[in-house]
Design a protein around this motif. Structure first.
Motif, mmCIF file in Angstrom:
data_model
loop_
_atom_site.group_PDB
_atom_site.id
_atom_site.type_symbol
_atom_site.label_atom_id
_atom_site.label_comp_id
_atom_site.label_asym_id
_atom_site.label_seq_id
_atom_site.Cartn_x
_atom_site.Cartn_y
_atom_site.Cartn_z
ATOM 1 N N ASN A 30 -11.221 -0.030 4.467
ATOM 2 C CA ASN A 30 -9.953 0.457 3.922
ATOM 3 C C ASN A 30 -9.053 -0.651 3.407
ATOM 4 O OD1 ASN A 30 -10.542 3.159 4.508
ATOM 5 N ND2 ASN A 30 -9.787 2.948 6.599
ATOM 6 N N THR A 31 -9.277 -1.867 3.844
ATOM 7 C CA THR A 31 -8.464 -2.994 3.405
ATOM 8 C C THR A 31 -9.373 -4.088 2.862
ATOM 9 O OG1 THR A 31 -8.481 -3.989 5.596
ATOM 10 C CG2 THR A 31 -6.643 -2.524 5.074
ATOM 11 N N CYS A 33 -9.211 -8.314 1.618
ATOM 12 C CA CYS A 33 -8.649 -9.613 1.290
ATOM 13 C C CYS A 33 -9.715 -10.313 0.457
ATOM 14 C CB CYS A 33 -8.350 -10.401 2.555
ATOM 15 S SG CYS A 33 -7.846 -12.107 2.285
ATOM 16 N N ASN A 52 -4.244 -11.216 -0.469
ATOM 17 C CA ASN A 52 -4.366 -10.310 0.664
ATOM 18 C C ASN A 52 -4.276 -8.855 0.229
ATOM 19 O OD1 ASN A 52 -4.652 -12.118 2.917
ATOM 20 N ND2 ASN A 52 -2.517 -12.712 2.592
ATOM 21 N N ASN A 53 -4.528 -7.982 1.183
ATOM 22 C CA ASN A 53 -4.496 -6.557 0.886
ATOM 23 C C ASN A 53 -3.118 -6.124 0.377
ATOM 24 O OD1 ASN A 53 -6.015 -3.912 1.192
ATOM 25 N ND2 ASN A 53 -4.183 -3.476 2.387
ATOM 26 N N ASP A 54 -2.057 -6.783 0.877
ATOM 27 C CA ASP A 54 -0.706 -6.421 0.454
ATOM 28 C C ASP A 54 -0.293 -7.091 -0.852
ATOM 29 O OD1 ASP A 54 1.174 -8.660 2.707
ATOM 30 O OD2 ASP A 54 -0.315 -9.053 1.151
ATOM 31 N N GLY A 55 -1.207 -7.847 -1.447
ATOM 32 C CA GLY A 55 -0.926 -8.488 -2.726
ATOM 33 C C GLY A 55 -0.366 -9.894 -2.633
ATOM 34 N N SER A 56 -0.064 -10.343 -1.433
ATOM 35 C CA SER A 56 0.422 -11.710 -1.285
ATOM 36 C C SER A 56 -0.691 -12.693 -1.616
ATOM 37 C CB SER A 56 0.946 -11.950 0.130
ATOM 38 O OG SER A 56 -0.078 -11.713 1.081
ATOM 39 N N THR A 57 -0.309 -13.838 -2.146
ATOM 40 C CA THR A 57 -1.307 -14.791 -2.627
ATOM 41 C C THR A 57 -1.115 -16.161 -2.004
ATOM 42 O OG1 THR A 57 0.091 -15.334 -4.530
ATOM 43 C CG2 THR A 57 -1.569 -13.610 -4.844
ATOM 44 N N ASN A 73 -7.303 -2.796 -8.297
ATOM 45 C CA ASN A 73 -7.894 -1.954 -7.260
ATOM 46 C C ASN A 73 -8.666 -0.778 -7.855
ATOM 47 O OD1 ASN A 73 -6.890 -3.512 -5.122
ATOM 48 N ND2 ASN A 73 -4.927 -2.438 -5.156
ATOM 49 N N ASP A 101 -6.921 -9.480 6.471
ATOM 50 C CA ASP A 101 -5.961 -10.331 5.786
ATOM 51 C C ASP A 101 -5.918 -11.694 6.479
ATOM 52 O OD1 ASP A 101 -3.255 -8.190 4.536
ATOM 53 O OD2 ASP A 101 -5.178 -8.806 3.689
#
Length: 121
Positions: A30-31, A33, A52-57, A73, A101
């Motif tokens: 489901n996630t 990285c 990461n899954n939350d879009g942070s780089t 995605n 992540d």
């Protein structure tokens, strides 16, 4: 079985640009990285960038301001836009993925076969 397939490598002169792609197949977590790594002949593999899954780089200092990591995605595809390329960027570039992540630090579980980038001066 999860499969990562890189494309977009090639030969370019210094100062040029390339965009690498990494298509992800049969990924059921489901996630996700994802990251890009590279390895030059005679050198250890090094991290280039991760998202990461939350879009942070996160980026290696050597590529900050020149490379951009992104993902689509809907297309299950990771990208690496590389600008202002230097001869020292020459390496085999690998795509990696993991459900966790922060895999930049803990390690990635899935890897592609790599795509070659060669930058001439």
């Amino acid at each position: 079985q999860v499969q990562l397939v890189e494309s977009g490598g090639g030969s370019v002169q210094a100062g040029g640009s390339l965009r690498l792609s990494c298509a992800v197949y049969r990924y059921t977590h489901n996630t996700i990285c994802m990251g890009w790594f590279r390895q030059a002949p005679g050198k250890e593999r090094e991290g280039v960038a991760a998202i990461n899954n939350d879009g942070s780089t996160i980026y290696a200092d050597s590529v900050k301001g020149r490379f951009t990591i992104s993902k689509d995605n809907a297309k299950n595809t990771l990208y690496l836009q590389m600008n202002s390329l230097k001869p020292e960027d020459t390496a085999m570039y690998y795509c990696a993925a993991d459900p966790v992540d922060g895999s930049w630090y803990s390690g990635f579980g899935y890897w592609g076969q790599g795509t070659q980038v060669t930058v001439s001066s």
